[in-house]
Design an enzyme around this catalytic site. Structure first.
Site, PDB file in Angstrom:
ATOM      1  N   GLU A 251       2.990   8.710  -3.370  1.00  0.00           N
ATOM      2  CA  GLU A 251       3.729   7.675  -4.091  1.00  0.00           C
ATOM      3  C   GLU A 251       3.558   6.384  -3.304  1.00  0.00           C
ATOM      4  O   GLU A 251       4.141   6.219  -2.227  1.00  0.00           O
ATOM      5  CB  GLU A 251       5.206   8.053  -4.223  1.00  0.00           C
ATOM      6  N   CYS A 285       8.790  -0.355  -4.361  1.00  0.00           N
ATOM      7  CA  CYS A 285       7.422  -0.348  -4.889  1.00  0.00           C
ATOM      8  C   CYS A 285       7.374  -0.659  -6.376  1.00  0.00           C
ATOM      9  O   CYS A 285       6.309  -0.970  -6.909  1.00  0.00           O
ATOM     10  CB  CYS A 285       6.737   0.980  -4.588  1.00  0.00           C
TER      11      CYS A 285
END
Length: 474
Positions: A251, A285
Protein backbone atom coordinates in the site's frame (compact mmCIF):
# COMPACT_ATOMS: atom_id res chain seq x y z
CA UNK A 1 3.13 19.62 25.69
CA UNK A 2 3.09 17.38 28.76
CA UNK A 3 4.27 13.83 28.08
CA UNK A 4 3.18 10.80 30.08
CA UNK A 5 3.91 7.75 27.96
CA UNK A 6 7.04 6.55 29.81
CA UNK A 7 9.15 3.62 28.60
CA UNK A 8 7.64 0.81 26.55
CA UNK A 9 9.27 -2.53 25.91
CA UNK A 10 8.79 -4.39 22.64
CA UNK A 11 7.48 -7.93 22.20
CA UNK A 12 9.31 -11.06 21.08
CA UNK A 13 7.25 -14.22 21.34
CA UNK A 14 4.71 -12.31 23.39
CA UNK A 15 7.27 -11.43 26.06
CA UNK A 16 8.18 -7.84 26.90
CA UNK A 17 11.78 -7.32 25.86
CA UNK A 18 14.38 -4.56 25.86
CA UNK A 19 17.73 -4.05 24.16
CA UNK A 20 20.85 -1.94 24.50
CA UNK A 21 19.59 0.51 21.85
CA UNK A 22 17.22 3.07 23.35
CA UNK A 23 14.73 4.70 20.98
CA UNK A 24 13.36 8.06 22.07
CA UNK A 25 10.09 9.17 20.52
CA UNK A 26 9.73 12.93 20.11
CA UNK A 27 6.58 14.99 19.81
CA UNK A 28 6.41 16.65 16.39
CA UNK A 29 4.74 19.65 18.04
CA UNK A 30 7.48 20.78 20.44
CA UNK A 31 10.19 18.08 20.31
CA UNK A 32 9.49 17.00 23.88
CA UNK A 33 10.00 13.32 24.62
CA UNK A 34 6.69 11.55 24.04
CA UNK A 35 8.07 8.25 25.30
CA UNK A 36 10.89 5.75 25.02
CA UNK A 37 11.32 2.22 23.77
CA UNK A 38 14.11 0.17 22.22
CA UNK A 39 15.39 -0.92 18.82
CA UNK A 40 15.56 -4.68 18.35
CA UNK A 41 18.94 -6.19 17.54
CA UNK A 42 19.49 -8.65 14.67
CA UNK A 43 19.60 -11.46 17.23
CA UNK A 44 16.23 -10.39 18.63
CA UNK A 45 14.76 -10.25 15.14
CA UNK A 46 15.97 -13.81 14.60
CA UNK A 47 14.33 -14.78 17.90
CA UNK A 48 11.10 -13.18 16.63
CA UNK A 49 11.23 -15.30 13.47
CA UNK A 50 11.77 -18.46 15.49
CA UNK A 51 8.93 -17.54 17.84
CA UNK A 52 6.58 -16.76 14.94
CA UNK A 53 7.22 -20.18 13.41
CA UNK A 54 6.40 -21.84 16.73
CA UNK A 55 3.41 -19.56 17.22
CA UNK A 56 2.00 -20.47 13.82
CA UNK A 57 1.73 -24.10 14.91
CA UNK A 58 -0.74 -22.88 17.54
CA UNK A 59 -2.61 -20.18 15.66
CA UNK A 60 -3.46 -22.35 12.67
CA UNK A 61 -5.25 -24.76 15.02
CA UNK A 62 -7.52 -22.11 16.53
CA UNK A 63 -11.18 -22.55 15.65
CA UNK A 64 -13.01 -19.73 13.92
CA UNK A 65 -15.02 -18.88 17.02
CA UNK A 66 -11.86 -18.75 19.14
CA UNK A 67 -10.20 -16.28 16.78
CA UNK A 68 -13.38 -14.22 16.71
CA UNK A 69 -13.62 -14.12 20.50
CA UNK A 70 -10.00 -13.01 20.81
CA UNK A 71 -10.58 -10.20 18.32
CA UNK A 72 -13.63 -9.01 20.23
CA UNK A 73 -11.62 -9.02 23.47
CA UNK A 74 -8.96 -6.89 21.77
CA UNK A 75 -11.63 -4.49 20.55
CA UNK A 76 -13.13 -4.15 24.03
CA UNK A 77 -9.75 -3.53 25.66
CA UNK A 78 -8.96 -0.80 23.13
CA UNK A 79 -12.37 0.74 23.84
CA UNK A 80 -11.64 0.65 27.57
CA UNK A 81 -8.42 2.61 27.00
CA UNK A 82 -9.60 4.75 24.09
CA UNK A 83 -8.62 8.11 25.51
CA UNK A 84 -5.19 6.81 26.51
CA UNK A 85 -4.62 5.56 22.97
CA UNK A 86 -5.76 8.89 21.53
CA UNK A 87 -3.36 10.80 23.75
CA UNK A 88 -0.45 8.57 22.70
CA UNK A 89 -1.31 9.13 19.04
CA UNK A 90 -1.30 12.88 19.58
CA UNK A 91 1.99 12.82 21.47
CA UNK A 92 3.92 10.63 19.04
CA UNK A 93 2.42 11.72 15.71
CA UNK A 94 1.36 15.32 16.37
CA UNK A 95 -2.17 14.37 15.29
CA UNK A 96 -4.87 16.71 16.64
CA UNK A 97 -6.64 15.01 19.52
CA UNK A 98 -9.98 15.15 17.69
CA UNK A 99 -8.45 13.22 14.78
CA UNK A 100 -6.65 10.83 17.15
CA UNK A 101 -9.99 9.88 18.71
CA UNK A 102 -11.38 9.17 15.25
CA UNK A 103 -8.44 6.88 14.53
CA UNK A 104 -9.12 4.96 17.73
CA UNK A 105 -12.79 4.61 16.72
CA UNK A 106 -11.72 3.26 13.34
CA UNK A 107 -9.41 0.73 14.97
CA UNK A 108 -12.38 -0.51 17.01
CA UNK A 109 -14.25 -1.06 13.75
CA UNK A 110 -11.24 -2.82 12.24
CA UNK A 111 -11.17 -5.42 15.01
CA UNK A 112 -14.96 -5.73 15.03
CA UNK A 113 -15.07 -6.47 11.30
CA UNK A 114 -12.15 -8.90 11.66
CA UNK A 115 -14.05 -10.77 14.38
CA UNK A 116 -16.96 -11.18 11.97
CA UNK A 117 -14.76 -12.22 9.03
CA UNK A 118 -12.92 -14.79 11.16
CA UNK A 119 -16.08 -16.89 11.09
CA UNK A 120 -16.58 -16.75 7.33
CA UNK A 121 -13.41 -17.99 5.58
CA UNK A 122 -15.01 -17.43 2.17
CA UNK A 123 -14.64 -20.88 0.63
CA UNK A 124 -16.90 -22.72 -1.80
CA UNK A 125 -18.40 -26.11 -2.55
CA UNK A 126 -17.89 -27.45 -6.09
CA UNK A 127 -19.93 -30.03 -7.97
CA UNK A 128 -17.27 -31.57 -10.23
CA UNK A 129 -19.60 -33.86 -12.19
CA UNK A 130 -18.97 -31.98 -15.43
CA UNK A 131 -18.17 -35.15 -17.41
CA UNK A 132 -18.77 -38.90 -17.14
CA UNK A 133 -15.36 -39.59 -15.61
CA UNK A 134 -15.99 -37.07 -12.80
CA UNK A 135 -19.47 -38.26 -11.82
CA UNK A 136 -20.05 -38.24 -8.06
CA UNK A 137 -16.98 -36.08 -7.50
CA UNK A 138 -17.20 -33.00 -5.31
CA UNK A 139 -14.78 -30.37 -4.14
CA UNK A 140 -14.28 -28.05 -1.19
CA UNK A 141 -12.11 -25.01 -1.77
CA UNK A 142 -11.11 -22.91 1.22
CA UNK A 143 -8.30 -20.67 2.42
CA UNK A 144 -5.57 -21.65 4.84
CA UNK A 145 -3.06 -19.24 6.43
CA UNK A 146 0.30 -19.28 4.66
CA UNK A 147 2.43 -18.94 7.77
CA UNK A 148 4.24 -16.11 9.58
CA UNK A 149 3.70 -12.67 8.07
CA UNK A 150 5.88 -9.58 8.26
CA UNK A 151 4.04 -6.26 8.57
CA UNK A 152 5.69 -2.85 8.17
CA UNK A 153 3.72 0.32 8.94
CA UNK A 154 4.30 4.10 8.56
CA UNK A 155 3.93 6.98 10.99
CA UNK A 156 0.68 8.55 9.84
CA UNK A 157 -1.87 6.11 11.32
CA UNK A 158 0.16 4.46 14.09
CA UNK A 159 -2.78 2.49 15.48
CA UNK A 160 -5.25 1.76 12.68
CA UNK A 161 -2.72 0.86 9.99
CA UNK A 162 -1.13 -1.52 12.50
CA UNK A 163 -4.62 -2.89 13.13
CA UNK A 164 -5.03 -3.46 9.39
CA UNK A 165 -1.99 -5.75 9.49
CA UNK A 166 -2.68 -7.59 12.75
CA UNK A 167 -6.48 -7.95 12.79
CA UNK A 168 -6.66 -9.92 9.50
CA UNK A 169 -3.64 -11.97 10.57
CA UNK A 170 -5.48 -13.01 13.74
CA UNK A 171 -8.73 -13.51 11.81
CA UNK A 172 -7.11 -15.96 9.37
CA UNK A 173 -5.06 -17.59 12.13
CA UNK A 174 -1.42 -16.77 11.53
CA UNK A 175 1.51 -15.45 13.52
CA UNK A 176 3.14 -12.11 12.81
CA UNK A 177 6.17 -9.90 13.11
CA UNK A 178 5.35 -6.21 12.97
CA UNK A 179 7.80 -3.35 12.56
CA UNK A 180 6.07 -0.06 13.41
CA UNK A 181 7.53 3.26 12.35
CA UNK A 182 10.39 4.32 14.60
CA UNK A 183 8.76 7.76 14.74
CA UNK A 184 5.48 6.41 16.14
CA UNK A 185 5.93 2.98 17.80
CA UNK A 186 4.23 3.62 21.14
CA UNK A 187 0.61 2.91 20.22
CA UNK A 188 1.63 -0.29 18.38
CA UNK A 189 3.44 -1.56 21.48
CA UNK A 190 0.43 -0.77 23.65
CA UNK A 191 -1.74 -2.71 21.20
CA UNK A 192 0.67 -5.67 21.23
CA UNK A 193 0.31 -5.95 25.00
CA UNK A 194 -3.47 -5.99 24.65
CA UNK A 195 -3.28 -8.75 22.02
CA UNK A 196 -1.21 -10.92 24.36
CA UNK A 197 -3.57 -10.24 27.27
CA UNK A 198 -6.57 -11.10 25.08
CA UNK A 199 -5.27 -14.66 24.73
CA UNK A 200 -3.70 -14.87 21.28
CA UNK A 201 -0.86 -17.42 21.43
CA UNK A 202 2.13 -15.54 22.82
CA UNK A 203 4.72 -16.91 20.42
CA UNK A 204 2.66 -15.51 17.55
CA UNK A 205 2.95 -11.92 18.80
CA UNK A 206 6.14 -10.14 17.73
CA UNK A 207 6.03 -6.34 17.60
CA UNK A 208 9.35 -4.54 17.60
CA UNK A 209 10.92 -1.35 16.24
CA UNK A 210 14.09 -2.05 14.29
CA UNK A 211 16.49 -0.54 11.79
CA UNK A 212 15.25 -0.79 8.21
CA UNK A 213 18.54 -2.35 7.17
CA UNK A 214 18.03 -5.15 9.71
CA UNK A 215 14.42 -5.71 8.61
CA UNK A 216 15.59 -6.36 5.04
CA UNK A 217 17.00 -9.67 6.24
CA UNK A 218 13.50 -10.73 7.29
CA UNK A 219 12.07 -9.64 3.93
CA UNK A 220 14.51 -12.01 2.24
CA UNK A 221 13.90 -14.83 4.76
CA UNK A 222 11.96 -17.74 3.23
CA UNK A 223 10.61 -18.67 6.65
CA UNK A 224 8.43 -15.54 6.44
CA UNK A 225 5.57 -16.38 4.09
CA UNK A 226 3.98 -13.00 3.39
CA UNK A 227 4.96 -9.32 3.48
CA UNK A 228 2.42 -6.55 4.06
CA UNK A 229 3.96 -3.09 3.69
CA UNK A 230 2.46 0.38 3.89
CA UNK A 231 4.77 3.28 3.10
CA UNK A 232 6.68 4.99 0.34
CA UNK A 233 6.89 3.64 -3.18
CA UNK A 234 10.67 3.67 -3.28
CA UNK A 235 10.92 1.46 -0.21
CA UNK A 236 7.94 -0.73 -1.08
CA UNK A 237 9.10 -1.71 -4.56
CA UNK A 238 12.60 -2.35 -3.26
CA UNK A 239 11.25 -4.70 -0.60
CA UNK A 240 9.14 -6.52 -3.19
CA UNK A 241 12.28 -7.14 -5.24
CA UNK A 242 13.89 -8.71 -2.17
CA UNK A 243 10.90 -10.78 -1.06
CA UNK A 244 11.55 -13.85 -3.19
CA UNK A 245 8.65 -16.30 -3.37
CA UNK A 246 6.60 -14.92 -0.50
CA UNK A 247 3.25 -13.22 -1.02
CA UNK A 248 3.50 -9.43 -1.10
CA UNK A 249 0.95 -6.70 -0.37
CA UNK A 250 2.01 -3.09 -0.96
CA UNK A 251 0.00 0.00 0.00
CA UNK A 252 1.98 2.93 -1.33
CA UNK A 253 1.64 6.61 -2.21
CA UNK A 254 -0.64 8.71 -4.35
CA UNK A 255 -1.50 12.20 -5.60
CA UNK A 256 -5.25 11.78 -5.42
CA UNK A 257 -7.38 13.58 -7.98
CA UNK A 258 -10.92 14.95 -7.63
CA UNK A 259 -13.22 15.97 -10.47
CA UNK A 260 -15.78 18.72 -9.72
CA UNK A 261 -18.24 18.65 -12.62
CA UNK A 262 -20.60 21.48 -13.53
CA UNK A 263 -23.66 19.88 -11.90
CA UNK A 264 -21.94 19.23 -8.55
CA UNK A 265 -23.10 20.58 -5.20
CA UNK A 266 -20.30 23.13 -4.99
CA UNK A 267 -20.60 23.96 -1.29
CA UNK A 268 -20.63 20.29 -0.29
CA UNK A 269 -17.73 19.47 -2.63
CA UNK A 270 -15.63 22.35 -1.31
CA UNK A 271 -16.23 21.31 2.28
CA UNK A 272 -15.24 17.73 1.65
CA UNK A 273 -12.17 18.71 -0.39
CA UNK A 274 -10.94 21.01 2.38
CA UNK A 275 -11.31 18.16 4.87
CA UNK A 276 -9.59 15.70 2.54
CA UNK A 277 -6.65 17.97 1.79
CA UNK A 278 -5.81 19.26 5.24
CA UNK A 279 -6.72 16.56 7.77
CA UNK A 280 -3.58 15.44 9.61
CA UNK A 281 -1.66 18.12 7.69
CA UNK A 282 -2.24 16.27 4.42
CA UNK A 283 -0.04 13.38 5.55
CA UNK A 284 -2.15 10.58 4.12
CA UNK A 285 -1.64 8.67 0.88
CA UNK A 286 -5.21 9.45 -0.22
CA UNK A 287 -5.10 13.12 0.76
CA UNK A 288 -6.79 15.37 -1.80
CA UNK A 289 -3.96 16.83 -3.89
CA UNK A 290 -5.26 17.66 -7.38
CA UNK A 291 -8.73 19.14 -7.94
CA UNK A 292 -10.03 19.41 -11.50
CA UNK A 293 -12.88 21.93 -11.62
CA UNK A 294 -15.21 22.60 -14.56
CA UNK A 295 -14.68 26.10 -15.91
CA UNK A 296 -18.30 27.17 -15.32
CA UNK A 297 -18.15 26.51 -11.56
CA UNK A 298 -14.49 27.30 -10.90
CA UNK A 299 -15.00 30.81 -9.37
CA UNK A 300 -17.77 29.59 -7.07
CA UNK A 301 -15.73 26.54 -5.99
CA UNK A 302 -12.64 28.63 -5.19
CA UNK A 303 -14.75 31.00 -3.10
CA UNK A 304 -16.35 28.16 -1.11
CA UNK A 305 -13.01 26.38 -0.65
CA UNK A 306 -11.18 29.44 0.70
CA UNK A 307 -14.07 30.15 3.09
CA UNK A 308 -13.62 26.72 4.66
CA UNK A 309 -9.86 26.92 4.79
CA UNK A 310 -10.14 30.11 6.84
CA UNK A 311 -11.89 28.08 9.55
CA UNK A 312 -8.88 25.78 10.02
CA UNK A 313 -7.07 26.38 13.32
CA UNK A 314 -3.46 25.29 13.75
CA UNK A 315 -1.72 24.89 17.09
CA UNK A 316 -1.12 22.48 19.96
CA UNK A 317 -2.60 19.13 18.87
CA UNK A 318 -3.76 18.45 22.43
CA UNK A 319 -5.96 21.56 22.22
CA UNK A 320 -9.54 20.48 21.51
CA UNK A 321 -9.98 23.33 19.03
CA UNK A 322 -6.92 22.52 16.90
CA UNK A 323 -7.70 21.09 13.47
CA UNK A 324 -4.23 21.36 11.88
CA UNK A 325 -1.16 20.07 13.65
CA UNK A 326 2.51 20.01 12.70
CA UNK A 327 4.05 17.87 9.99
CA UNK A 328 5.98 14.88 11.26
CA UNK A 329 9.38 16.57 10.93
CA UNK A 330 10.80 19.91 9.85
CA UNK A 331 12.60 18.51 6.81
CA UNK A 332 9.23 17.38 5.42
CA UNK A 333 7.83 20.88 5.90
CA UNK A 334 10.92 22.44 4.30
CA UNK A 335 10.61 20.13 1.30
CA UNK A 336 6.97 21.15 0.84
CA UNK A 337 7.90 24.83 1.11
CA UNK A 338 10.59 24.35 -1.55
CA UNK A 339 8.10 22.66 -3.90
CA UNK A 340 5.71 25.59 -3.49
CA UNK A 341 8.46 28.10 -4.26
CA UNK A 342 9.53 26.05 -7.29
CA UNK A 343 5.94 25.91 -8.59
CA UNK A 344 5.55 29.69 -8.21
CA UNK A 345 8.81 30.22 -10.08
CA UNK A 346 7.39 28.06 -12.87
CA UNK A 347 4.18 30.08 -13.12
CA UNK A 348 1.83 28.84 -10.39
CA UNK A 349 -0.13 31.25 -8.18
CA UNK A 350 -0.67 30.94 -4.42
CA UNK A 351 -4.35 31.52 -3.65
CA UNK A 352 -3.85 31.07 0.10
CA UNK A 353 -1.19 29.85 2.52
CA UNK A 354 2.28 28.98 1.30
CA UNK A 355 4.23 29.97 4.41
CA UNK A 356 6.08 27.69 6.80
CA UNK A 357 6.76 28.14 10.52
CA UNK A 358 8.98 25.34 11.76
CA UNK A 359 7.05 22.10 11.26
CA UNK A 360 3.82 23.94 10.51
CA UNK A 361 2.88 24.65 6.90
CA UNK A 362 -0.10 26.89 6.25
CA UNK A 363 -2.99 25.26 4.37
CA UNK A 364 -1.95 26.04 0.81
CA UNK A 365 -3.91 26.27 -2.44
CA UNK A 366 -2.17 26.70 -5.79
CA UNK A 367 -3.62 27.53 -9.21
CA UNK A 368 -2.02 27.76 -12.63
CA UNK A 369 -0.14 24.51 -12.07
CA UNK A 370 1.11 22.13 -14.75
CA UNK A 371 1.66 18.41 -14.60
CA UNK A 372 5.41 18.90 -14.78
CA UNK A 373 5.49 20.65 -11.39
CA UNK A 374 6.31 18.46 -8.38
CA UNK A 375 3.20 19.73 -6.59
CA UNK A 376 1.19 17.86 -9.25
CA UNK A 377 3.38 15.00 -10.41
CA UNK A 378 4.71 13.80 -7.04
CA UNK A 379 3.06 12.98 -3.71
CA UNK A 380 3.20 16.15 -1.61
CA UNK A 381 2.18 14.50 1.71
CA UNK A 382 1.51 17.97 3.10
CA UNK A 383 -1.41 20.41 3.63
CA UNK A 384 -1.35 21.54 0.03
CA UNK A 385 -3.57 21.18 -3.03
CA UNK A 386 -3.62 22.34 -6.65
CA UNK A 387 -6.59 23.58 -8.68
CA UNK A 388 -6.87 22.87 -12.41
CA UNK A 389 -9.63 24.12 -14.74
CA UNK A 390 -11.13 21.80 -17.38
CA UNK A 391 -13.73 22.17 -20.15
CA UNK A 392 -15.11 18.67 -20.75
CA UNK A 393 -15.38 15.53 -18.67
CA UNK A 394 -13.17 13.43 -20.93
CA UNK A 395 -10.36 15.95 -20.48
CA UNK A 396 -10.72 15.74 -16.69
CA UNK A 397 -10.45 11.94 -16.74
CA UNK A 398 -7.37 12.08 -18.93
CA UNK A 399 -5.70 14.60 -16.63
CA UNK A 400 -6.45 12.59 -13.50
CA UNK A 401 -4.92 9.56 -15.25
CA UNK A 402 -1.84 11.55 -16.26
CA UNK A 403 0.04 10.37 -13.20
CA UNK A 404 2.25 7.48 -12.23
CA UNK A 405 -0.02 6.98 -9.21
CA UNK A 406 -3.48 5.42 -9.10
CA UNK A 407 -4.81 4.92 -5.59
CA UNK A 408 -8.29 6.50 -5.32
CA UNK A 409 -10.16 9.32 -7.04
CA UNK A 410 -13.28 11.36 -6.31
CA UNK A 411 -15.98 12.47 -8.77
CA UNK A 412 -18.61 15.05 -7.88
CA UNK A 413 -21.50 14.76 -10.32
CA UNK A 414 -25.11 13.52 -10.34
CA UNK A 415 -25.06 12.26 -13.92
CA UNK A 416 -25.14 8.47 -13.96
CA UNK A 417 -23.46 8.23 -17.35
CA UNK A 418 -20.56 10.37 -16.09
CA UNK A 419 -20.28 8.24 -12.96
CA UNK A 420 -20.09 5.02 -14.97
CA UNK A 421 -17.62 6.59 -17.40
CA UNK A 422 -15.38 7.60 -14.51
CA UNK A 423 -15.64 4.13 -12.98
CA UNK A 424 -14.70 2.54 -16.29
CA UNK A 425 -11.93 4.90 -17.37
CA UNK A 426 -10.19 6.24 -14.26
CA UNK A 427 -7.01 4.24 -13.74
CA UNK A 428 -7.23 3.93 -9.96
CA UNK A 429 -8.02 1.34 -7.32
CA UNK A 430 -11.24 3.02 -6.19
CA UNK A 431 -13.64 5.72 -7.39
CA UNK A 432 -15.66 7.67 -4.80
CA UNK A 433 -18.89 9.27 -6.08
CA UNK A 434 -19.79 12.68 -4.60
CA UNK A 435 -17.05 12.01 -2.11
CA UNK A 436 -13.34 12.67 -1.75
CA UNK A 437 -10.71 10.00 -2.47
CA UNK A 438 -9.68 10.27 1.19
CA UNK A 439 -12.78 8.30 2.17
CA UNK A 440 -12.21 4.76 3.41
CA UNK A 441 -14.06 2.30 5.62
CA UNK A 442 -12.43 -0.79 7.09
CA UNK A 443 -14.15 -3.67 5.21
CA UNK A 444 -13.78 -2.27 1.69
CA UNK A 445 -11.08 -3.48 -0.71
CA UNK A 446 -8.43 -0.78 -0.54
CA UNK A 447 -5.40 -0.42 -2.76
CA UNK A 448 -4.04 1.07 -5.94
CA UNK A 449 -2.56 0.49 -9.36
CA UNK A 450 0.59 1.71 -11.08
CA UNK A 451 3.03 3.08 -8.48
CA UNK A 452 0.33 3.18 -5.80
CA UNK A 453 0.54 -0.43 -4.81
CA UNK A 454 0.08 -4.14 -5.29
CA UNK A 455 -2.81 -6.17 -3.87
CA UNK A 456 -5.68 -5.08 -1.63
CA UNK A 457 -6.27 -4.42 2.04
CA UNK A 458 -9.63 -4.33 3.81
CA UNK A 459 -10.11 -7.16 6.31
CA UNK A 460 -11.45 -9.92 4.06
CA UNK A 461 -9.10 -8.98 1.23
CA UNK A 462 -6.05 -8.82 3.49
CA UNK A 463 -7.00 -12.26 4.84
CA UNK A 464 -6.88 -13.53 1.25
CA UNK A 465 -3.41 -12.01 0.85
CA UNK A 466 -2.27 -13.86 4.00
CA UNK A 467 -3.65 -17.22 2.93
CA UNK A 468 -3.60 -19.75 0.09
CA UNK A 469 -6.50 -21.64 -1.45
CA UNK A 470 -6.50 -25.41 -1.05
CA UNK A 471 -8.81 -27.88 -2.81
CA UNK A 472 -10.24 -31.10 -1.38
CA UNK A 473 -11.78 -33.55 -3.91
CA UNK A 474 -13.92 -36.47 -2.77
Amino acid sequence: MKTTSGTSQFFVGGEETLSEKTLKVFSPYDDSVAGETFLASPAQLEAAVTASISGFQQTQKLAAYERSEILLKIRQRIANEAEGFARILTLEAGKPIIDARREVERSLLTFEVAAEEAKRNHGEFLDLAVAAFSKNRYGIYRHFPVGPILGITPFNFPLNLVAHKLAPAIAIGTSFILKPSSKTPLSALKLAKIIVEAGYPKKAVNVLPALSSDIEALVKDDRIKALSFTGSGAVGWKLKSLAGKKKVLLELGGNAGVIIHEDADIAAAAGRCAAGAFSFAGQTCISVQRIFVHETVYPAFVNELIKRIKLIKSGDPLDESTTLGPMIEENAAKRSEAWIEEAVAQGATILCGGKRNGKFLEPTVLSGVTNEMKVCSEEVFAPMLSLIVYRDFEEAIQRVNNSRYGLQAGVFTNQLNRIMQAYSELDVGGVMVNEIPTWRVEPMPYGGVKDSGFGREGIRYAMDEMSEGKLLVF
